[in-house]
Design an enzyme around this catalytic site. Structure first.
Site, PDB file in Angstrom:
ATOM      1  N   GLU A 273      -9.553 -13.465  -5.603  1.00 39.99           N
ATOM      2  CA  GLU A 273      -8.774 -12.653  -4.648  1.00 39.99           C
ATOM      3  C   GLU A 273      -8.164 -13.545  -3.573  1.00 39.99           C
ATOM      4  O   GLU A 273      -7.037 -13.322  -3.130  1.00 39.99           O
ATOM      5  CB  GLU A 273      -9.633 -11.549  -4.022  1.00 39.99           C
ATOM      6  CG  GLU A 273     -10.118 -10.513  -5.026  1.00 39.99           C
ATOM      7  CD  GLU A 273      -9.020  -9.922  -5.903  1.00 39.99           C
ATOM      8  OE1 GLU A 273      -7.936  -9.624  -5.382  1.00 39.99           O
ATOM      9  OE2 GLU A 273      -9.249  -9.793  -7.127  1.00 39.99           O
ATOM     10  N   TRP A 276      -5.214 -14.666  -5.184  1.00 38.49           N
ATOM     11  CA  TRP A 276      -4.072 -13.731  -5.151  1.00 38.49           C
ATOM     12  C   TRP A 276      -3.301 -13.891  -3.846  1.00 38.49           C
ATOM     13  O   TRP A 276      -2.083 -13.773  -3.792  1.00 38.49           O
ATOM     14  CB  TRP A 276      -4.546 -12.278  -5.300  1.00 38.49           C
ATOM     15  CG  TRP A 276      -4.616 -11.854  -6.738  1.00 38.49           C
ATOM     16  CD1 TRP A 276      -5.732 -11.831  -7.532  1.00 38.49           C
ATOM     17  CD2 TRP A 276      -3.524 -11.396  -7.561  1.00 38.49           C
ATOM     18  NE1 TRP A 276      -5.396 -11.389  -8.799  1.00 38.49           N
ATOM     19  CE2 TRP A 276      -4.046 -11.111  -8.836  1.00 38.49           C
ATOM     20  CE3 TRP A 276      -2.162 -11.213  -7.344  1.00 38.49           C
ATOM     21  CZ2 TRP A 276      -3.254 -10.644  -9.882  1.00 38.49           C
ATOM     22  CZ3 TRP A 276      -1.366 -10.742  -8.396  1.00 38.49           C
ATOM     23  CH2 TRP A 276      -1.909 -10.472  -9.652  1.00 38.49           C
ATOM     24  N   TRP A 304      15.823   6.031  -6.896  1.00 34.55           N
ATOM     25  CA  TRP A 304      14.876   6.471  -5.857  1.00 34.55           C
ATOM     26  C   TRP A 304      15.346   7.784  -5.240  1.00 34.55           C
ATOM     27  O   TRP A 304      16.539   8.053  -5.151  1.00 34.55           O
ATOM     28  CB  TRP A 304      14.768   5.427  -4.736  1.00 34.55           C
ATOM     29  CG  TRP A 304      14.298   4.069  -5.187  1.00 34.55           C
ATOM     30  CD1 TRP A 304      15.025   2.917  -5.183  1.00 34.55           C
ATOM     31  CD2 TRP A 304      13.000   3.718  -5.699  1.00 34.55           C
ATOM     32  NE1 TRP A 304      14.269   1.874  -5.669  1.00 34.55           N
ATOM     33  CE2 TRP A 304      13.022   2.337  -5.997  1.00 34.55           C
ATOM     34  CE3 TRP A 304      11.830   4.431  -5.957  1.00 34.55           C
ATOM     35  CZ2 TRP A 304      11.926   1.657  -6.520  1.00 34.55           C
ATOM     36  CZ3 TRP A 304      10.737   3.760  -6.474  1.00 34.55           C
ATOM     37  CH2 TRP A 304      10.786   2.391  -6.748  1.00 34.55           C
ATOM     38  N   ASN A 339      -8.613  -1.756  -0.817  1.00 37.41           N
ATOM     39  CA  ASN A 339      -7.610  -2.209  -1.784  1.00 37.41           C
ATOM     40  C   ASN A 339      -7.322  -1.194  -2.889  1.00 37.41           C
ATOM     41  O   ASN A 339      -6.172  -0.921  -3.209  1.00 37.41           O
ATOM     42  CB  ASN A 339      -8.045  -3.541  -2.402  1.00 37.41           C
ATOM     43  CG  ASN A 339      -7.037  -4.027  -3.431  1.00 37.41           C
ATOM     44  OD1 ASN A 339      -5.879  -4.258  -3.100  1.00 37.41           O
ATOM     45  ND2 ASN A 339      -7.455  -4.133  -4.685  1.00 37.41           N
ATOM     46  N   TRP A 357       9.767   1.710  -2.704  1.00 33.11           N
ATOM     47  CA  TRP A 357       8.589   0.983  -2.215  1.00 33.11           C
ATOM     48  C   TRP A 357       8.804   0.415  -0.816  1.00 33.11           C
ATOM     49  O   TRP A 357       7.868   0.230  -0.053  1.00 33.11           O
ATOM     50  CB  TRP A 357       8.186  -0.133  -3.195  1.00 33.11           C
ATOM     51  CG  TRP A 357       9.203  -1.218  -3.423  1.00 33.11           C
ATOM     52  CD1 TRP A 357      10.126  -1.283  -4.424  1.00 33.11           C
ATOM     53  CD2 TRP A 357       9.416  -2.408  -2.631  1.00 33.11           C
ATOM     54  NE1 TRP A 357      10.884  -2.421  -4.312  1.00 33.11           N
ATOM     55  CE2 TRP A 357      10.477  -3.135  -3.217  1.00 33.11           C
ATOM     56  CE3 TRP A 357       8.810  -2.936  -1.503  1.00 33.11           C
ATOM     57  CZ2 TRP A 357      10.949  -4.348  -2.715  1.00 33.11           C
ATOM     58  CZ3 TRP A 357       9.278  -4.147  -0.990  1.00 33.11           C
ATOM     59  CH2 TRP A 357      10.336  -4.830  -1.582  1.00 33.11           C
ATOM     60  N   TRP A 380       3.137  -4.259  -2.635  1.00 36.76           N
ATOM     61  CA  TRP A 380       4.030  -3.118  -2.913  1.00 36.76           C
ATOM     62  C   TRP A 380       4.859  -3.366  -4.165  1.00 36.76           C
ATOM     63  O   TRP A 380       5.022  -2.470  -4.992  1.00 36.76           O
ATOM     64  CB  TRP A 380       4.919  -2.826  -1.699  1.00 36.76           C
ATOM     65  CG  TRP A 380       4.177  -1.949  -0.731  1.00 36.76           C
ATOM     66  CD1 TRP A 380       3.429  -2.350   0.326  1.00 36.76           C
ATOM     67  CD2 TRP A 380       4.059  -0.519  -0.793  1.00 36.76           C
ATOM     68  NE1 TRP A 380       2.855  -1.257   0.942  1.00 36.76           N
ATOM     69  CE2 TRP A 380       3.230  -0.122   0.277  1.00 36.76           C
ATOM     70  CE3 TRP A 380       4.565   0.466  -1.637  1.00 36.76           C
ATOM     71  CZ2 TRP A 380       2.894   1.213   0.528  1.00 36.76           C
ATOM     72  CZ3 TRP A 380       4.235   1.800  -1.394  1.00 36.76           C
ATOM     73  CH2 TRP A 380       3.413   2.159  -0.335  1.00 36.76           C
TER      74      TRP A 380
END
Ligand code: FAD
Length: 471
Positions: A273, A276, A304, A339, A357, A380
């Protein structure tokens, strides 16, 4: 001859493992530690502002103990630094690097202008394990998929050891006239947060990390997806503001690994993580436009929806889907969200409501204590499917099943939705079914809303829209 050096604090609000500060302290010069409120940097929200203010006050107190103090300025950094170098006759400016497009070009310009004047600007790495420009795939480009990225980082480079904390920083005896008071430059103190859950600042970061090692690390791999389990580190706001750095985390975890009996699985999951986070910084460094644009251009044609009412219901935690609403209310109340729940709430906005988003990213940015220039954007875009190594758009979280799976006792959901506190577990994640089953409802503290959109309908609509951009 000059004997002063300016040290510009930015996202590195700590004394330990701070190479730029150590360099300044060891230079033999008087050090002027500064923080600049830059009006051109993306402005942060109320929660992050609250955090930063606490953190800066603590940093100032820590600096005072070792001989210096922090001065605050508001304005374009180039102008502030020009005034300060003149006033103090400083011949050197140092900082730790930031990696988003705006900061990189601002810092480059500053470096160029000062070096033309014979003032040296040096930058250091305090916030990443691996510099993004070093990490290249076989074709010499940056990695777009996490697993090979992380494998490559770990096989090719060893993270450096943390730098020691300076024991003394020789402050400057003079005080310039450009300084401002800390509170004037910041948003109010009255962020509506349950702030007693957090202790911003370097000492708070170490306490939080120790607590995680004692209570969370052993169960991290197994329970990190369960929002009611204390399995994750909650280090994100500390990492965001640099009150702890990844080298410190890496090195402590290596120590713990060799002295205590944690499973390899849980250690490598946690470090992945942190990986990440590296990957996110790597992406925004290589593709700075992704902070506002889809990384995958096919999403530029995505149809959208403009739906202000639904967007507001989502923000307020009134969608009628309990796990989604619990997450949004956790965010609104505490400035944090787990998360797994970030993924579910983001997916709901993008896929169930078909809202861009970017609207969600902006709301998270305004509300999160850990609102991060890299992780928020990549998070996102990952959920939207428009990012790198992203969840495919057609994988649409079912908020009912996610609730039953990851909040099986309903403790998290009930904590943030008091209306459902005494609600029967069987119906907790689909309360409307209780109505249709004619179950006697036991709502507390007012009515809980009906779903603003029906799940199957929303799912099919999103899949149809996705087909349009795949053609
Ligand atoms: C839509 C969305 C938005 C997000 N916005 C942010 C944000 O603004 N700031 C932020 O720090 N994180 C963000 N994340 C990533 C992640 O949700 C948080 O880092 C994590 O929940 C923080 O809790 P923790 O410190 O207990 O994490 P832990 O699980 O203990 O992880 C340790 C650290 O690793 C990093 N990390 C963990 N997960 C991720 C991830 N998926 N991507 C990148 N780094 C990660 C964080 O720095 C975190 O503090 C976002 C994720 C999503 C899906």
């Amino acid at each position: 001859m000059s004997n002063s050096i300016i040290y510009w604090f930015r996202q590195d609000l700590r004394l330990e493992d701070n190479p730029a500060l150590l360099h300044a302290a060891q230079s033999g010069k008087s050090v002027i530690p500064i923080f600049i409120f830059d009006p051109d940097e993306r402005s942060i929200g109320m929660a992050a502002s609250w955090w930063r203010k606490q953190s800066l006050s603590k940093l100032d107190a820590s600096l005072k103990k070792i001989g210096a103090s922090l001065s605050f300025y508001e304005g374009r950094p180039l102008e502030v630094l020009e005034n300060l170098t003149r006033f103090y006759s400083a011949d050197e400016i140092v900082w730790n690097r930031q990696y988003d497009g705006y900061c990189i070009s601002r810092d480059k310009e500053i470096k160029q202008i000062f070096s033309d004047k014979g003032i040296q600007c040096s930058s250091f790495n305090a916030s990443l394990l691996f510099e993004p420009w070093l990490i290249k795939n076989k074709s010499g480009s940056f990695f777009k998929v996490f697993t090979p990225f992380w494998r490559h980082c770990l096989s090719e480079y060893a993270p450096e050891s943390p730098f020691p904390r300076p024991t003394e920083v020789r402050g400057h005896p003079d005080k310039d006239p450009f300084q401002i008071q800390l509170p004037k430059a910041l948003l109010s103190d009255d962020a509506d947060l349950t702030s007693d859950e957090w202790t911003p600042g370097e000492a708070g970061a170490y306490q939080q990390f120790e607590k995680f090692i004692e209570e969370g690390l052993a169960i991290y791999a197994e329970f990190r997806d369960f929002p009611d389990r204390p399995a994750t580190s909650r280090l994100s706001p500390y990492l965001r503001w640099g009150e702890i750095g990844p080298r410190q985390i890496w090195s402590k975890i290596q120590f713990v690994k060799s002295h205590e009996s944690f499973s390899e699985k849980t250690i490598s999951k946690f470090l992945a993580e942190i990986g990440w986070r590296e990957f996110s910084y790597n992406l925004i460094f290589h593709v700075p436009e992704m902070v506002t644009q889809n990384l995958q251009p096919s999403f530029n044609d995505f149809p959208w929806e403009e739906n202000e009412k639904a967007l507001q219901q989502w923000k307020d935690g009134n969608t009628g889907y309990p796990l989604v609403d619990a997450g949004m209310r956790e965010l609104n109340r505490t400035g944090y969200m787990h998360n797994r729940v970030r993924m579910i709430t983001a997916s709901f906005l993008i896929k169930h409501l078909m809202i861009d988003w970017r609207a969600g990213e902006k709301y998270f940015w305004d509300r999160l204590l850990d609102a991060c220039p890299a992780n928020n954007i990549t998070g996102w875009q990952w959920v939207a499917g428009s990012g790198a190594d992203a969840a495919p758009f057609f994988r649409i979280f079912n908020p009912i099943i996610q609730g039953e799976k990851f909040d099986p006792k309903g403790a998290y959901t009930k904590r943030f939705i008091p209306e459902l506190a005494h609600f029967e577990q069987k119906y907790l994640f689909s309360p409307w079914k209780a109505k249709s089953d004619s179950v006697k409802l036991d709502f507390q503290e007012g009515e809980y809303p009906d779903p603003i959109v029906e799940h199957e309908y929303a799912r099919n609509r999103a899949l149809d829209a996705f087909q349009q951009i795949r053609r």
